[in-house]
Scaffold this active site. Structure first.
Site, mmCIF file in Angstrom:
data_model
loop_
_atom_site.group_PDB
_atom_site.id
_atom_site.type_symbol
_atom_site.label_atom_id
_atom_site.label_comp_id
_atom_site.label_asym_id
_atom_site.label_seq_id
_atom_site.Cartn_x
_atom_site.Cartn_y
_atom_site.Cartn_z
ATOM 1 N N SER A 105 -25.432 -54.701 -42.328
ATOM 2 C CA SER A 105 -26.121 -53.614 -43.231
ATOM 3 C C SER A 105 -25.827 -53.624 -44.875
ATOM 4 O O SER A 105 -24.496 -53.374 -44.496
ATOM 5 C CB SER A 105 -26.245 -51.665 -42.604
ATOM 6 O OG SER A 105 -26.582 -51.829 -40.746
ATOM 7 N N HIS B 223 -40.485 -53.896 -43.958
ATOM 8 C CA HIS B 223 -39.413 -54.047 -44.025
ATOM 9 C C HIS B 223 -39.501 -55.390 -43.102
ATOM 10 O O HIS B 223 -38.054 -54.816 -41.919
ATOM 11 C CB HIS B 223 -38.786 -52.616 -43.813
ATOM 12 C CG HIS B 223 -37.589 -51.919 -45.192
ATOM 13 N ND1 HIS B 223 -38.969 -51.385 -45.376
ATOM 14 C CD2 HIS B 223 -37.068 -51.528 -45.889
ATOM 15 C CE1 HIS B 223 -38.826 -50.685 -46.785
ATOM 16 N NE2 HIS B 223 -37.287 -51.709 -47.155
ATOM 17 N N HIS C 141 -31.679 -54.201 -34.248
ATOM 18 C CA HIS C 141 -30.552 -53.394 -33.560
ATOM 19 C C HIS C 141 -31.753 -52.703 -32.228
ATOM 20 O O HIS C 141 -32.300 -52.114 -32.416
ATOM 21 C CB HIS C 141 -30.439 -52.499 -34.227
ATOM 22 C CG HIS C 141 -30.014 -52.567 -35.495
ATOM 23 N ND1 HIS C 141 -30.427 -52.487 -36.522
ATOM 24 C CD2 HIS C 141 -28.223 -52.669 -35.726
ATOM 25 C CE1 HIS C 141 -29.367 -53.238 -38.182
ATOM 26 N NE2 HIS C 141 -28.454 -53.483 -37.121
ATOM 27 N N TYR D 50 -31.025 -50.213 -30.796
ATOM 28 C CA TYR D 50 -31.235 -48.836 -31.272
ATOM 29 C C TYR D 50 -32.886 -48.110 -31.756
ATOM 30 O O TYR D 50 -33.471 -47.497 -31.567
ATOM 31 C CB TYR D 50 -30.330 -47.712 -32.040
ATOM 32 C CG TYR D 50 -30.133 -47.852 -33.441
ATOM 33 C CD1 TYR D 50 -31.751 -48.036 -34.292
ATOM 34 C CD2 TYR D 50 -29.396 -48.932 -33.518
ATOM 35 C CE1 TYR D 50 -30.684 -48.653 -35.953
ATOM 36 C CE2 TYR D 50 -28.669 -49.868 -35.610
ATOM 37 C CZ TYR D 50 -29.960 -49.360 -35.678
ATOM 38 O OH TYR D 50 -29.530 -49.776 -37.780
ATOM 39 N N GLU D 51 -33.145 -49.459 -32.509
ATOM 40 C CA GLU D 51 -34.597 -49.422 -33.146
ATOM 41 C C GLU D 51 -36.059 -49.583 -31.432
ATOM 42 O O GLU D 51 -37.505 -49.108 -32.155
ATOM 43 C CB GLU D 51 -35.086 -50.819 -34.097
ATOM 44 C CG GLU D 51 -34.225 -50.186 -35.267
ATOM 45 C CD GLU D 51 -34.305 -51.461 -36.073
ATOM 46 O OE1 GLU D 51 -34.857 -51.620 -36.786
ATOM 47 O OE2 GLU D 51 -33.475 -52.556 -35.604
ATOM 48 N N ALA E 42 -22.064 -53.279 -41.014
ATOM 49 C CA ALA E 42 -21.384 -52.270 -40.973
ATOM 50 C C ALA E 42 -20.616 -51.426 -39.795
ATOM 51 O O ALA E 42 -20.584 -51.435 -38.372
ATOM 52 C CB ALA E 42 -21.777 -51.348 -42.133
ATOM 53 N N MET F 252 -22.789 -50.722 -34.415
ATOM 54 C CA MET F 252 -24.115 -50.330 -33.278
ATOM 55 C C MET F 252 -24.808 -51.836 -33.341
ATOM 56 O O MET F 252 -25.987 -52.056 -32.932
ATOM 57 C CB MET F 252 -25.212 -49.215 -34.112
ATOM 58 C CG MET F 252 -24.201 -47.648 -33.763
ATOM 59 S SD MET F 252 -25.735 -47.094 -35.061
ATOM 60 C CE MET F 252 -24.447 -45.246 -35.498
ATOM 61 N N SER F 253 -23.823 -52.755 -33.282
ATOM 62 C CA SER F 253 -24.416 -54.053 -33.317
ATOM 63 C C SER F 253 -23.813 -55.230 -32.812
ATOM 64 O O SER F 253 -22.626 -54.776 -32.161
ATOM 65 C CB SER F 253 -25.098 -54.167 -34.803
ATOM 66 O OG SER F 253 -23.786 -54.674 -36.048
ATOM 67 N N ASN G 86 -16.487 -46.174 -43.497
ATOM 68 C CA ASN G 86 -16.482 -45.123 -43.629
ATOM 69 C C ASN G 86 -15.446 -44.821 -42.426
ATOM 70 O O ASN G 86 -15.201 -46.107 -41.574
ATOM 71 C CB ASN G 86 -17.843 -44.302 -42.886
ATOM 72 C CG ASN G 86 -18.412 -44.789 -41.748
ATOM 73 O OD1 ASN G 86 -19.036 -45.669 -41.722
ATOM 74 N ND2 ASN G 86 -17.718 -43.686 -40.729
ATOM 75 N N HIS H 228 -25.367 -42.285 -43.404
ATOM 76 C CA HIS H 228 -26.210 -43.549 -43.764
ATOM 77 C C HIS H 228 -25.739 -44.046 -45.242
ATOM 78 O O HIS H 228 -25.632 -45.256 -45.708
ATOM 79 C CB HIS H 228 -27.249 -43.409 -42.919
ATOM 80 C CG HIS H 228 -27.628 -45.693 -43.236
ATOM 81 N ND1 HIS H 228 -27.069 -46.253 -42.700
ATOM 82 C CD2 HIS H 228 -28.318 -45.774 -43.919
ATOM 83 C CE1 HIS H 228 -27.592 -47.484 -43.175
ATOM 84 N NE2 HIS H 228 -28.999 -47.026 -43.619
HETATM 85 N N1 HPA Z 1 -20.168 -45.755 -36.142
HETATM 86 C C1 HPA Z 1 -21.055 -46.260 -35.729
HETATM 87 N N2 HPA Z 1 -21.897 -47.307 -36.746
HETATM 88 C C2 HPA Z 1 -21.631 -47.175 -38.020
HETATM 89 C C3 HPA Z 1 -19.773 -46.399 -38.733
HETATM 90 C C4 HPA Z 1 -20.028 -45.242 -37.532
HETATM 91 O O1 HPA Z 1 -18.731 -44.608 -38.054
HETATM 92 N N3 HPA Z 1 -20.722 -46.443 -39.908
HETATM 93 C C5 HPA Z 1 -20.682 -47.619 -40.292
HETATM 94 N N4 HPA Z 1 -21.770 -47.881 -38.949
#
Ligand code: HPA
Length: 269
Positions: free
Chosen positions: A26, A56, A78, A80-81, A108, A206-207, A230, A242
């Site tokens: 991402s 996309h 992903h 989750y998709e 990310a 998440m990947s 983050n 996001h």
């Molecule tokens: N949690 C899960 N997935 C993420 C995060 C997070 O804080 N930041 C970027 N992808």
């Protein structure tokens, strides 16, 4: 999922004999736009998973970086998709069928280790598969690897060492840590982050983990870099978004691009 048929189509369209596959996470897809090479959109390949967001679709780009033939994947599938695990592991499997030897994953991730700050880059040392499933469940694909693949040194130590050497050379400080994968798409609760910390996780996302399992199953060497976008839930007071993830990747673009490019130029396959 007929991975062989997918790989055949990709070969027919002019992408073959790759050395390294790179999956761009991402906000990190820009790297595929900065290289010159043969482009194929996912849409062009019959049987490829359909994008969940209209218009996309992702793309792959084959470029020569140093002596290496590098295939970049911009846009991943992903769990989750709603994609199946068989879809999620399409990149390592077709990479293997196209001749790939190294699988470089990027993502990310949220920082759990209190020493991490947003914008840090973390070389993945190991992972925790907390997705509640495994991409290898079901009939074993003997063409790729054994029923019970070893996951010791899933992230190849010599490739990790090289990444740190390149970081030193470029003056880019790199963290090292364990990546925990959850399905998402909701971010974690502060209680979940505390649990992950106790379990030994330094970052959460998440990947990546299903792809790495399939890559190791297929005998690819793996190297992973997480962009800490983050602080994880509860590590900082701020709510997660996001937008924050994308803002941070935007800020680290330059360093990230330099690090990955130099690694791809330097590594001997
Ligand atoms: N949690 C899960 N997935 C993420 C995060 C997070 O804080 N930041 C970027 N992808």
């Amino acid at each position: 999922m007929d991975y062989i048929k997918l790989a055949e189509q990709i070969k027919e369209k002019g992408i073959d004999n790759i050395d390294i596959a790179v999956v761009l996470g991402s906000g990190l897809g820009f790297l595929a736009d900065e290289v010159d090479g043969k482009i194929i959109t996912y849409q062009e390949i019959e049987g490829f998973p359909k994008p969940t967001v209209e218009g996309h679709s992702g793309k792959m780009v084959l470029a020569k970086i140093g002596e290496n033939n590098v295939l970049f994947f911009q846009g991943r599938f992903h769990f989750y998709e709603g994609y199946s695990m068989k879809d999620v592991v399409i990149f390592p499997r077709i990479s293997k069928l196209l001749g790939g030897k190294i699988y470089l994953v990027t993502n990310a991730a949220g920082g759990i280790n209190p020493d991490f700050k947003p914008g840090d880059l973390m070389v993945i040392k190991d992972h925790l598969n907390l997705m509640g499933t495994n991409p290898l469940i079901g009939k074993n694909y003997d063409i790729f690897g054994p029923r019970f693949p070893d996951m010791t040194d899933a992230y190849t130590p010599e490739l990790r060492r090289l990444m740190f050497e390149i970081g030193d050379e470029l003056g880019i400080e790199l963290q090292s840590g364990v990546y925990a994968a959850l399905t998402g798409p909701s971010y974690e609760t502060p209680a979940e982050i505390k649990m992950l910390q106790v379990m030994g996780a330094d970052a959460v996302g998440m990947s990546t983990v299903p792809e790495v399992i399939a890559a190791r199953h297929a005998g690819l060497k793996v190297i992973g870099v997480s962009c800490i976008t983050n602080l994880a839930a509860g590590v900082s007071e701020n709510p997660l978004s996001h937008e924050e993830v994308l803002e941070t990747t935007e800020k680290v673009k330059y360093h990230f691009g330099k690090l990955i490019t130099k690694f791809l130029e330097t590594v001997n396959v």
